[in-house]
Design an enzyme around this catalytic site. Structure first.
Site, mmCIF file in Angstrom:
data_model
loop_
_atom_site.group_PDB
_atom_site.id
_atom_site.type_symbol
_atom_site.label_atom_id
_atom_site.label_comp_id
_atom_site.label_asym_id
_atom_site.label_seq_id
_atom_site.Cartn_x
_atom_site.Cartn_y
_atom_site.Cartn_z
ATOM 1 N N LYS A 146 0.826 -1.209 0.000
ATOM 2 C CA LYS A 146 0.000 0.000 0.000
ATOM 3 C C LYS A 146 0.865 1.267 0.000
ATOM 4 C CE LYS A 146 -3.155 2.969 0.518
ATOM 5 N NZ LYS A 146 -4.556 3.202 0.343
ATOM 6 N N CYS A 174 -4.170 10.948 1.561
ATOM 7 C CA CYS A 174 -3.284 9.777 1.509
ATOM 8 C C CYS A 174 -1.845 10.084 1.122
ATOM 9 C CB CYS A 174 -3.839 8.747 0.529
ATOM 10 S SG CYS A 174 -5.368 8.033 1.108
HETATM 11 C C1 UDX Z 1 -4.919 8.249 -3.699
HETATM 12 C C2 UDX Z 1 -4.611 6.976 -4.508
HETATM 13 O O1 UDX Z 1 -4.833 7.222 -5.899
HETATM 14 C C3 UDX Z 1 -5.470 5.822 -4.028
HETATM 15 O O2 UDX Z 1 -5.118 4.629 -4.722
HETATM 16 C C4 UDX Z 1 -5.252 5.646 -2.540
HETATM 17 O O3 UDX Z 1 -6.090 4.616 -2.033
HETATM 18 C C5 UDX Z 1 -5.526 6.932 -1.797
HETATM 19 O O4 UDX Z 1 -4.738 7.978 -2.330
HETATM 20 P P1 UDX Z 1 -6.814 10.142 -3.697
HETATM 21 O O5 UDX Z 1 -5.977 10.817 -2.652
HETATM 22 O O6 UDX Z 1 -8.271 10.023 -3.462
HETATM 23 O O7 UDX Z 1 -6.258 8.655 -3.975
HETATM 24 O O8 UDX Z 1 -6.642 10.980 -5.059
HETATM 25 P P2 UDX Z 1 -5.807 10.880 -6.408
HETATM 26 O O9 UDX Z 1 -6.760 10.910 -7.531
HETATM 27 O O10 UDX Z 1 -4.830 9.785 -6.396
HETATM 28 O O11 UDX Z 1 -5.043 12.294 -6.399
HETATM 29 C C6 UDX Z 1 -4.107 12.627 -5.370
HETATM 30 C C7 UDX Z 1 -3.482 13.968 -5.627
HETATM 31 O O12 UDX Z 1 -2.605 13.922 -6.739
HETATM 32 C C8 UDX Z 1 -4.481 15.090 -5.948
HETATM 33 O O13 UDX Z 1 -4.083 16.259 -5.282
HETATM 34 C C9 UDX Z 1 -4.381 15.233 -7.454
HETATM 35 O O14 UDX Z 1 -4.725 16.513 -7.889
HETATM 36 C C10 UDX Z 1 -2.913 14.940 -7.669
HETATM 37 N N1 UDX Z 1 -2.619 14.460 -9.026
HETATM 38 C C11 UDX Z 1 -3.056 13.248 -9.454
HETATM 39 C C12 UDX Z 1 -1.850 15.247 -9.887
HETATM 40 O O15 UDX Z 1 -1.427 16.361 -9.527
HETATM 41 N N2 UDX Z 1 -1.553 14.777 -11.134
HETATM 42 C C13 UDX Z 1 -1.968 13.564 -11.569
HETATM 43 O O16 UDX Z 1 -1.649 13.201 -12.714
HETATM 44 C C14 UDX Z 1 -2.760 12.768 -10.706
#
Ligand code: UDX
Length: 433
Positions: free
Chosen positions: A207, A263
């Site tokens: 994880k 996360c």
């Molecule tokens: C994340 C993981 O994806 C998931 O598998 C885990 O269980 C929990 O953490 P989450 O925090 O809900 O999920 O959002 P996610 O869509 O992964 O985005 C996280 C952050 O990264 C956001 O701030 C998003 O804006 C940023 N991000 C994501 C980017 O800046 N660029 C990207 O290409 C993808």
């Protein structure tokens, strides 16, 4: 199967509702009376598309129940899931496991007959061993197994992620426990979802490794974006060009203001702490954490620069406050670093977010909240997009421009095409293009 789910946060509530939807009988337990009362009457305390209907349907059909006391549900359960929070501990960045250990003690007291205790919370390697010891000490007579089963769902897409995951990871030490876990996830195997059985410690690490890798991938493309700006290249095309290589993959290569949420920031930090203590420092992740922290603040400088170097007395309209779209979650959102930095430089902030206002009001001061993007832009010197909500993707640019008194637009998510925005008379700045 009868399942008890301890904790009704994102992971607990989504997992509980989805397991019920698979046909299992699920009781979700939370100590908060008000939350349980709300859930019983069909309300959902978090913003997650589709979750309210899923909860309501399964409650109506008698598969999903809520309780404040875990005794009855745990006594009758084949599996008890621990899905409580593991926040960063103040001071040292380690995961705070108080809620996990308290849950373990309470489960031990209530357990009856063979029970699989499943850790769904994100916990450092070795936590399963601790939970096992706590239960064994409290109930030397009990027949049980402690299993790790991390959850990979994303906020805003949680139900789909839960029901159509890329894989299910289960860290279990006995065949008896693996059989129970296989039975719980059986509906997913009909769609041929792979289930990966590992040792408990390996599963716990998977994880963290997955989240850290994704955080690193985002940070990598953010650095490439900065480089693109210096050398006159386009980061979106770079991302597409490298992402089409199957070994790299095109997802999570969107440059932006830095990752936030409940996360990535917490889990990357916790992993660096674990790795240091284990004598195997995770230097790539340490650097990722550092770069991401600096990046959020650097975004404020980028905005100031776009506005000519001085924002004092100027009004900045901010669209999007949550850490990503389709959530009301403000945890570690880039807006929480960017807005105070702009205020410190003397700017007045007006803001609009489709779902995050309630949370944002608790965390930001002196911000004028508005009820729509055009109202937000009214009289502003500059418009800044921090979160890429769908409803910001097709704004009427002429109307926006007319509403504003200035013409600067800073798009930190690259949702607009530079030439298009410029043709409407804006001074347009985006990320890495
Ligand atoms: C994340 C993981 O994806 C998931 O598998 C885990 O269980 C929990 O953490 P989450 O925090 O809900 O999920 O959002 P996610 O869509 O992964 O985005 C996280 C952050 O990264 C956001 O701030 C998003 O804006 C940023 N991000 C994501 C980017 O800046 N660029 C990207 O290409 C993808």
């Amino acid at each position: 199967m009868r399942i008890a789910m301890i904790g009704t946060g994102y992971v607990g509530l989504v997992s509980g509702a989805c397991f019920a939807d698979f046909g299992h009988h699920v009781t979700c337990i939370d100590k908060n009376d008000e939350k349980v009362a709300m859930l019983r009457s069909g309300g959902v305390p978090i913003y997650e598309p589709g979750l309210d209907l899923l909860v309501q349907r399964n409650v109506r059909e008698g598969r999903l129940e809520f309780a404040t006391d875990l005794t009855d549900a745990v006594r009758d359960a084949d599996a008890v899931f621990i899905a409580v929070g593991t926040p960063s501990r103040r001071g040292d960045g380690h995961a705070d496991l108080t809620y996990v250990y308290t849950a373990a003690e309470e489960i031990a007291a209530a357990m009856d007959g063979y029970t699989v205790v499943v850790n769904k919370s994100t916990v450092p390697v070795g936590t399963g061993d601790e939970v096992q010891d706590i239960i064994a000490k409290a109930r030397p007579d009990a027949e049980f197994a402690v299993v790790s089963n991390p959850e990979f769902l994303r906020e805003g897409a949680a139900i789909d992620d839960f029901k159509r995951p890329d894989r299910v990871v289960v860290g279990a030490e006995t065949e008896k426990a693996r059989t129970v876990m296989r039975e719980i996830y059986r509906p997913l195997f009909l769609n041929e979802t792979p289930i990966l059985f590992t040792s408990r410690r390996t599963s716990e690490l998977i994880k963290y490794a997955a989240n850290a890798f994704l955080a690193m991938k985002i940070t990598f493309i953010n650095e490439m974006a900065d480089l693109c700006e210096q050398v006159g290249a386009n980061v979106q095309e770079v991302a597409r060009g490298v992402g089409l290589d199957n070994r790299i993959g095109s997802k999570f290569l969107n440059a932006g203001p830095g990752y936030g949420g409940s996360c990535f920031p917490k889990d990357t930090l916790a992993l660096t702490r674990t790795a240091r203590e284990a004598g195997a420092p995770a230097r790539l992740i340490e650097t990722t954490v550092e770069i991401n922290d600096t990046r959020k603040r650097a975004m404020a400088d980028k905005i100031v620069k776009a506005m000519g170097g001085d924002v004092s007395g100027k009004t900045i309209a901010v669209l999007g406050l949550t850490f990503k779209p389709n959530t009301d979650d403000m945890r570690d959102a880039p807006s929480l670093d960017i807005i105070p930095a702009l205020q410190k430089a003397g700017a007045k902030i007006r803001a609009f977010d489709p779902a995050g206002r309630h949370e944002a009001e608790k965390l930001l001061t002196d911000v004028e909240f508005t009820s729509g993007p055009y109202l937000c832009a009214e009289g502003a010197d500059a418009l800044v997009i921090i979160t890429e909500w769908n409803e910001f993707r097709a704004l009427a640019l002429d109307r926006l421009k007319d509403a504003m008194s200035g013409k600067v637009m800073v798009d930190l998510r690259n949702i607009y095409t530079p030439d298009d925005v410029r043709s409407h008379g804006f001074d347009y700045v985006s990320v890495g293009r």
